[in-house]
Each structure stands twice: as C-alpha cells, then as structure tokens.
Design an enzyme around this catalytic site. Structure first.
Site, PDB file in Angstrom:
ATOM      1  N   ASP A 140       0.851  -1.184   0.000  1.00 17.25           N
ATOM      2  CA  ASP A 140       0.000   0.000   0.000  1.00 17.25           C
ATOM      3  C   ASP A 140       0.885   1.231   0.000  1.00 17.25           C
ATOM      4  O   ASP A 140       2.115   1.126  -0.071  1.00 17.25           O
ATOM      5  CB  ASP A 140      -0.940   0.003   1.224  1.00 17.25           C
TER       6      ASP A 140
ATOM      7  N   GLY B 296       4.248   1.535  -2.480  1.00 16.42           N
ATOM      8  CA  GLY B 296       4.319   1.936  -3.875  1.00 16.42           C
ATOM      9  C   GLY B 296       2.976   2.324  -4.435  1.00 16.42           C
ATOM     10  O   GLY B 296       1.981   2.437  -3.706  1.00 16.42           O
ATOM     11  N   ASP B 297       2.933   2.514  -5.745  1.00 15.05           N
ATOM     12  CA  ASP B 297       1.736   2.890  -6.492  1.00 15.05           C
ATOM     13  C   ASP B 297       1.258   1.667  -7.259  1.00 15.05           C
ATOM     14  O   ASP B 297       1.916   1.213  -8.199  1.00 15.05           O
ATOM     15  CB  ASP B 297       2.076   4.032  -7.450  1.00 15.05           C
ATOM     16  N   PHE B 298       0.102   1.118  -6.856  1.00 12.55           N
ATOM     17  CA  PHE B 298      -0.312  -0.140  -7.482  1.00 12.55           C
ATOM     18  C   PHE B 298      -0.724   0.015  -8.937  1.00 12.55           C
ATOM     19  O   PHE B 298      -0.883  -0.972  -9.652  1.00 12.55           O
ATOM     20  CB  PHE B 298      -1.360  -0.887  -6.675  1.00 12.55           C
TER      21      PHE B 298
ATOM     22  N   HIS C 291     -13.725  -1.517  -6.889  1.00 16.69           N
ATOM     23  CA  HIS C 291     -14.962  -0.722  -6.893  1.00 16.69           C
ATOM     24  C   HIS C 291     -14.710   0.775  -6.683  1.00 16.69           C
ATOM     25  O   HIS C 291     -15.610   1.589  -6.882  1.00 16.69           O
ATOM     26  CB  HIS C 291     -15.957  -1.263  -5.860  1.00 16.69           C
TER      27      HIS C 291
END
Length: 361
Positions: A215, A240-242, A259
C-alpha cells in the site's frame, strides 16, 4: 401534524394516512434520520457508558457530556431499532443488537459507522441529483479535490477512513479467508491491503503461506500485522503505487479495491498484477458481485456511495469478466462467501509473448 383516528382520537400507528404506498414512501424518505442518530450515539460513545448496566438519562448525559433531553430523544429513536431499551424508570440499557457499538467490543463496528456516516460520504449522497445530471461524482464540487487526493491532504479524515475500513473489514475477513482454498505454500500479496486485516486472516488460515502487505507508505504506517505474534516472520510490507507496479506473488488479492475506480483504471491495475503474477498463480478480486435481479443487496447501496463520492462502481459478473479480459486475464470462477462480498478468481491468459492478449474492445 394534527392527524386523528376514525373517532377523533390521535392517530398513533402511523404518521400519515391515505394509501399505503404514499405513506411507505414518506416513511422511507425519513430513513436518513436513523444513521444520523446512530452517528451521534457512536460519537458520544453511549454504548461504552452502558456496558455495566442501565443508566438514567441525566447520569448518562453527564458521562457523555451531552444534553439530557436531546440524548433521550436520540436513544428513543434508536430503541425502536432494538439497539437500546428503556425500563419503567426511564433508564436506558444496551441491547444485544447495539453491543457492536461499543468501542471495546469484539467485532466493534463503531469506527465503520463513523466512516460511512462521515461528511465525505454524507454530503455527496445528499447531492445525488448532481450525479444524475452529470454522470459523475459530486465529491470534487464539495471538497475541491478528488476523493483520495483529499485524504492525502487531510490526515484526520484519512484516519477516519482507514480505521473505519479496518473495522468494516474486521467482521468479514475471517469468513472470506476461510471460503477460498488457498494453496498450502506460496506468497500472498495483498494489494492495497490497508492495515493488513485480511492478509492476517489469510495467514492464520494457511500456516504455510507468507504474505506481503502492499500500500502507500502513509497507510502502511498503521499496519496491524505486528500485533499478532503468531504471524512473526511470515510477512513483510512494501510501499508503492499499485497502478505502476506490484510485488511478485503466487496469489494477488484486491479486496474492496476495484470498486473505487473507473474501468480503465481497473484495467491498468489488473495489468500490473498480471505482470507480477507467478506462473500458475491466481488473482483474487474480492468485491461485491451484483446479481441481475432487483432483490435488496448491500452492494446496491454501496454502489450509490461510489457514484456520489468516488469514480468507481460495484459490478456484475459480466462486468468483471470484461475488465479481466481487457487486462489479459481469464475469469475462472466466482466463489461466494458468507459475507456481502464474493471472490472473483482469475488466471493469466498468455499469447506466447508473455504479454496480455488484447481483447479488441
């Protein structure tokens, strides 16, 4: 406001006469008052102060630093839903239905209630007509920034969201983890896993598994995995940046993530997961799956919250299939769980180049 019965007596069974359909709609339009009262009681920690038995309104008001008359009126409404009860002396007690309002109760949902009724959801929901005319979220009109950008700038609101999500997930993590036949060994990566509640449940259910909680760094600062000594040595964190990159693993989990986002963003995220998936691995999308009928389902309520406050939506089986196909993944099955969420399982499609196969959409 001066309704009377057939013989001139005050009408006591309903606020409005006339046909049942109209009265039911008026009753439904007052439905927002209940969560408002529920939030007020949760903020005042009323349930905590009733844990040892009934208390008179004046005594309870002193303990909660509230107005006795106003508190009585709030509890009177909540008593109609079975959360509290009132005895002949006018003292209020905590009923079984209301015990999860206690902050110290196992399975407490107090923080989840405070998140769901927070102004970041409440105010946009009140302007849902804007969504109907524009087709988009109203959140940015109210808060001047998109949902997650606002949280990045407001630590207090972000804490309400992350703690609330952990509480909301706390009652469902175990049943969901036990509903899926995880492999005996391997690495489970919880993508956007928040404080780690679901990953902890998976590791408890599969003692041969190891895990990675992935995350943003500020979210990982609140991780709870370290609180369970039984999991020591079996997990790590990665920040990190998923949308850009995801840690490699045998099972990649996306719980209550897709969602939040539009279809093109979901495909980007799923492609990042596809690249990180070990040979023979699986991606598990844990989200509500809306059935093609008009039966009540919590996902339909959440879908409108997504519409008002975020940019995402709840999806159907075919919606998930289309997203996965565009990301080079094949939907293999949908596993129902005892909760409102299902597990959408997917595997990689490979055209021989190791890259996702284009769907042509």
């Amino acid at each position: 406001m001066g309704d009377t019965g057939p013989a001139g007596e005050p009408a006591v069974d309903g606020a409005h006469g006339g046909d049942g359909g109209g009265a039911a709609l008026i009753e439904a339009s007052l439905g927002f008052v209940f969560p408002a009262a529920l939030r007020a009681a949760a903020l005042a920690r009323v349930a905590d102060h009733l844990s040892e038995g009934p208390r008179a309104p004046a005594e309870l008001a002193a303990a909660t630093e509230t107005d006795p008359a106003a508190l009585t009126r709030v509890l009177r409404l909540l008593a109609t839903r079975g959360l509290f009860g009132e005895d002949e002396q006018g003292r209020f007690r905590l009923e079984a239905t209301g015990r999860a309002l206690r902050s110290d109760a196992p399975g407490s949902v107090r923080d989840a209630i405070l998140m769901i009724t927070d102004r970041t959801f409440w105010l946009p929901a009140g302007r849902m007509d804007h969504c109907l005319t524009t087709g988009g979220s109203v959140f940015e009109d109210i808060f001047t920034q998109p949902f997650f950008d606002h949280f990045a700038q407001d630590a207090e609101t972000a804490a309400v969201f992350h703690v609330g999500m952990a509480a909301m997930s706390g009652v469902e993590n175990g049943p969901i983890a036990r509903a899926y036949d995880f492999p005996k060994t391997g690495t489970v990566v919880d993508v956007g896993g928040g404080q780690g509640g679901f990953l902890a449940a998976v590791l408890r259910a599969g003692p041969g598994l190891s895990g990675v909680l992935y995350d943003r760094a500020h979210v990982l600062a609140g991780q709870q995995l370290g609180a369970d000594a039984a999991l020591a040595g079996r997990w790590s964190t990665a920040a990190g940046d998923f949308f850009a990159d995801v840690p490699q693993g045998d099972i990649l989990v996306l719980k209550r993530i897709l969602h939040d986002w539009q279809d093109d963003q979901c495909v980007r995220l799923l492609r990042a997961c596809r690249r990180a998936l070990a040979p023979g691995g699986r991606i598990l999308v844990v989200d509500a799956v809306i059935a093609p009928d008009n039966r009540p389902h919590q996902a339909k309520d959440l879908d409108l919250l997504m519409m008002a406050s975020l940019v995402g939506r709840e999806r159907t089986h075919e919606d998930f299939r289309a997203l996965l196909t565009d990301a080079g993944l094949r939907l293999t099955r949908v596993v129902r769980t005892p909760t409102v969420l299902s597990i959408v399982e997917a595997e990689a499609m490979d055209d021989g180049s190791g890259e996702p196969r284009a769907s042509g959409r």
